[in-house]
Write an enzyme that holds these catalytic residues in place. Structure first.
Site, mmCIF file in Angstrom:
data_model
loop_
_atom_site.group_PDB
_atom_site.id
_atom_site.type_symbol
_atom_site.label_atom_id
_atom_site.label_comp_id
_atom_site.label_asym_id
_atom_site.label_seq_id
_atom_site.Cartn_x
_atom_site.Cartn_y
_atom_site.Cartn_z
ATOM 1 C CG HIS A 10 -4.520 9.342 31.397
ATOM 2 N ND1 HIS A 10 -3.427 10.051 30.946
ATOM 3 C CD2 HIS A 10 -5.054 10.071 32.409
ATOM 4 C CE1 HIS A 10 -3.310 11.175 31.657
ATOM 5 N NE2 HIS A 10 -4.290 11.204 32.545
ATOM 6 C CB CYS A 11 -3.265 5.796 36.050
ATOM 7 S SG CYS A 11 -3.666 5.452 37.776
#
Length: 367
Positions: free
Chosen positions: A155-156
Site C-alpha cells: 500500500h503506497c
C-alpha cells in the site's frame, strides 16, 4: 446512531489525511513545471533551438509521467472473484464449527475446486476472516483499504492506493517516467546551476528557481533510482514486495522462486505480449490476478546439496502431482507454450551440473 455517525466522520477525516502525500507530490510537480518551463526555458535560455528541444522533450516526459501517476492513483485494486467467497451455507457451517481442524476440513473441501496452491506457514488454507473468502495465490488483505487485493505488492501512501495486479504496470511506469523526469531536469539544468555560482546568470527571480530545481531534481533522482532498481529486480524474479519479505508457501514448503518463469515470461506477465503497449500506461498484464502459472523449484539451488536430495525431490514431485488439474486461461497458456518446463536458474553453474542431485522442476498449471 451517534456511534455510527462518529465512526463515519472519523473515517472521512482519515480519508482526507491519506490524500496529503498525493497533494504534496502534485504541488512539487506543479512548481517544477513552472520553474522549468517559464523560469528556466523561457526566461533564462537564450538559444531558440536549445529552448525548443528542451521544451519538446520535457513535455513528452511530463505527459507520460502524469499519465502513469494518474493511472496508479485512480485504478481501483482488483478483488478476488465471486468463486473465492464463501456461500451462505458454507459461512453457517464454518461458524458452527468451533475447532480449528474441523474448520480447516471445510476450507479444504471448498479449496479443492479452486486454483489455490499456496498455504500459510503452518500449512493451513489461507482464509480472510474480514472478507470471508479463501485467498487466491498472491492475494493479501490490506489493512488500509480493508479489502483483499489481488497480487498485492504494497500500500503506497504516495499514490493513496494499493499497488497490486490491476495497477502494478502503471506503478512501474510511474517510477520509470518520474526518474526520467528528474534526470532530464538535472542534466539540462546543470549548466545554468553552474552559472548561478559563477555569477553568469542575470540577477532575477529565475536564479532561485534554477537553484532549487537542480537540488530537488537531483535528490529525487537518487531515491527514485533505488526504488526503480528494486522493483525492476522484483519484476525479473516475478515477486511482489511482500513475497520478497516472506516467501510464498507451497505444499513442499516456502519457495521464493515458486512463481518465477524466467526473465522473459516474468516481464510479459506484468507488461503483456504486445511491445507497443509496454511504454503506455494502459492495462496489458496477462492473467486474471486470481491464478498464476508456477514453476516449483523443489530444491533451492542456493542451498547445499545433500545425499538424500534426489529422493526428497522425487517425493515432492509426487506430492505436487496431487494438485488438482485445471485448464489454463488463454493469457496463462501463452506463457507456457514456448517450452514445456523451465527454471529461473537456466544458467546453472558447473558445480550444479556435476552433482547428481539436479533440481526437479514441475510446472503447476493453474486456472
Amino acid at each position: 446512531m451517534a456511534p455510527s455517525g462518529s465512526r463515519s466522520v472519523k473515517w472521512g477525516c482519515w480519508r482526507v489525511l491519506y490524500w496529503i502525500p498525493v497533494l504534496f507530490i502534485a504541488l512539487i510537480v506543479a512548481w517544477s513545471y513552472y520553474a522549468y518551463v517559464f523560469q528556466l526555458c523561457i526566461e533564462s535560455i537564450e538559444d531558440t533551438g536549445e529552448k525548443a528541444v528542451y521544451l519538446l522533450v520535457y513535455h513528452v516526459i511530463f505527459i507520460m509521467f502524469v499519465w502513469a501517476y494518474w493511472q496508479t492513483i485512480f485504478t481501483k485494486p482488483m478483488n478476488p472473484l465471486k468463486e473465492f467467497h464463501l456461500s451462505h451455507s458454507d459461512k453457517e457451517l464454518l461458524e458452527r464449527e468451533d475447532r480449528g481442524e474441523s474448520q480447516q476440513e471445510i476450507l479444504r473441501r471448498i479449496a479443492k475446486d479452486l486454483p489455490i496452491y499456496t498455504r500459510t506457514n503452518s500449512g493451513a488454507i489461507r482464509f480472510c476472516d474480514r472478507c470471508q473468502l479463501l485467498k487466491p495465490d498472491r492475494c493479501h488483505h490490506c489493512s488500509a483499504c480493508d479489502k483483499c487485493i489481488l497480487k498485492m505488492d504494497h500500500h503506497c501512501p504516495w499514490v493513496n492506493n494499493c499497488v497490486g495486479f490491476s495497477n502494478y504496470k502503471f506503478f512501474m511506469l510511474f517510477l520509470t517516467y518520474s526518474l526520467l523526469y528528474c534526470l532530464f531536469i538535472t542534466a539540462t539544468d546543470l549548466q545554468y546551476f553552474i552559472k548561478f555560482w559563477t555569477k553568469g546568470l542575470p540577477d532575477t527571480q529565475a536564479k532561485f528557481h534554477i537553484l532549487f530545481l537542480f537540488f530537488s531534481a537531483s535528490m529525487f533522482s537518487v531515491s527514485l533510482a533505488a526504488l526503480f532498481i528494486y522493483h525492476c529486480w522484483l519484476v525479473c524474479k516475478n515477486r511482489s514486495t511482500l513475497e520478497a519479505v516472506r516467501a510464498p508457501v507451497f505444499r513442499h514448503g516456502p519457495d521464493k522462486n515458486g512463481f518465477s518463469l524466467g526473465f522473459s515470461k516474468n516481464f510479459r506477465q506484468v507488461f503483456g505480449d504486445e511491445v507497443k503497449y509496454w511504454p503506455l500506461p494502459v492495462f496489458s498484464s496477462l492473467g486474471d490476478g486470481c491464478s498464476f502459472p508456477t514453476c516449483l523449484v523443489n530444491l533451492d539451488p542456493e542451498q547445499p546439496s545433500s545425499p538424500t536430495g534426489s529422493s526428497s525431490a522425487s517425493k515432492i514431485a509426487a506430492e505436487s502431482r496431487q494438485f488438482p488439474s485445471k485448464p489454463l486461461r488463454e493469457s496463462q497458456s501463452r506463457l507456457l507454450t514456448s517450452t514445456p518446463s523451465w527454471s529461473e536458474n537456466e544458467g546453472a553453474t558447473e558445480k550444479d551440473k556435476k552433482g547428481a542431485n539436479n533440481p526437479v522442476l514441475t510446472i503447476e498449471n493453474e486456472a
